[in-house]
Write an enzyme that holds these catalytic residues in place. Structure first.
Site, PDB file in Angstrom:
ATOM      1  CG  ASP A  32      63.683  38.320  59.657  1.00 58.12           C
ATOM      2  OD1 ASP A  32      63.896  37.432  60.505  1.00 58.12           O
ATOM      3  OD2 ASP A  32      64.520  39.200  59.377  1.00 58.12           O
ATOM      4  CG  ASP A  33      57.894  36.753  53.765  1.00 63.30           C
ATOM      5  OD1 ASP A  33      57.583  37.878  53.361  1.00 63.30           O
ATOM      6  OD2 ASP A  33      57.165  35.747  53.617  1.00 63.30           O
ATOM      7  CG  PHE A  34      53.855  34.317  58.587  1.00 64.20           C
ATOM      8  CD1 PHE A  34      54.008  33.674  59.802  1.00 64.20           C
ATOM      9  CD2 PHE A  34      52.776  33.952  57.775  1.00 64.20           C
ATOM     10  CE1 PHE A  34      53.119  32.691  60.218  1.00 64.20           C
ATOM     11  CE2 PHE A  34      51.876  32.970  58.181  1.00 64.20           C
ATOM     12  CZ  PHE A  34      52.058  32.342  59.414  1.00 64.20           C
TER      13      PHE A  34
END
Length: 224
Positions: free
Chosen positions: A167-169
């Site tokens: 989920d880390d951009f």
């Protein structure tokens, strides 16, 4: 796992990732050497609070918040030491807000401190013996602590080598650049993309985070 033991694994991780495909091999050649380092002496509650500061913020902004936070508990003549859970809970909300924490993050910091005192947040000794999924399931019950926050703790404190924060951009954007995609990959796509990188997905994440510093990425961004 200590920092020295982790460093011993880096050549194996780099070799493995380079063999995934030509894109990974090219990225690693551009970025090497791997400079991922963990902070194995940090207690879990400290690591979680630091991760909360970085939630949805640029690293420089979060660094400033942490610096102001630590200044609350030290003077010019003393060594900077991370405050205890009791000290955090005794701190006025206004003082925490002055550091740059939002109201939601202040509540999360306080919940983490309470969790450390109650035993919900384990000690470093206990956490080191727990499995990744076990720690994630235990800690995400804390309000404001999601999977990403615990993953940062797993990667940067416990030194777990097979974590991919899907989920880390920065990770998703790095992979988008790596594979010349038009849109950011979603969670399922990132989970699938990470499989060939196992058991070194933490190191893969580190390389994907480095994409933003590449000249090629800067040139591509200017063309948008």
């Amino acid at each position: 796992m200590g920092a020295e033991n982790l460093a011993e694994l880096y050549p194996h991780a780099v070799s493995h990732l380079s063999s995934v495909d030509e894109d990974w091999s090219r990225l690693i050649k551009h970025v090497d050497p791997c400079m991922h380092r963990s902070k194995p002496a940090r207690e879990p509650y400290e690591a979680l609070i630091r991760a909360v500061a970085y939630q949805q913020l640029h690293a420089r902004a979060a660094d400033a918040i942490i610096a102001r936070f630590l200044d609350l508990y030290s003077d010019s003549e003393s060594e900077i030491v991370f405050p205890s859970p009791d000290e955090i809970l005794a701190t006025r909300t206004e003082d925490l807000r002055s550091c740059g924490f939002s109201s939601r993050k202040i509540a999360t910091v306080q919940h983490i401190a309470e969790g450390a005192l109650s035993g919900l947040v384990p000690s470093l000794e206990v956490a080191s013996q727990m499995q990744d999924d076990e720690l994630i399931a235990r800690l995400i019950v804390l309000p404001g602590v999601g999977r990403w926050t615990v993953e940062m703790f797993l990667m940067h404190t416990l030194g777990r080598m097979d974590i991919l924060p899907v989920d880390d951009f920065g990770v998703r954007e790095g992979y988008r650049f790596l594979k010349s995609l038009n849109t950011l990959p979603n969670r399922k796509e990132m989970e699938k993309a990470g499989l060939p990188c196992s058991p070194y997905r933490t190191i893969a994440s580190w390389y994907l985070w480095r994409v933003a510093s590449l000249p090629e990425y800067a040139r591509m961004s200017k063309k948008k």
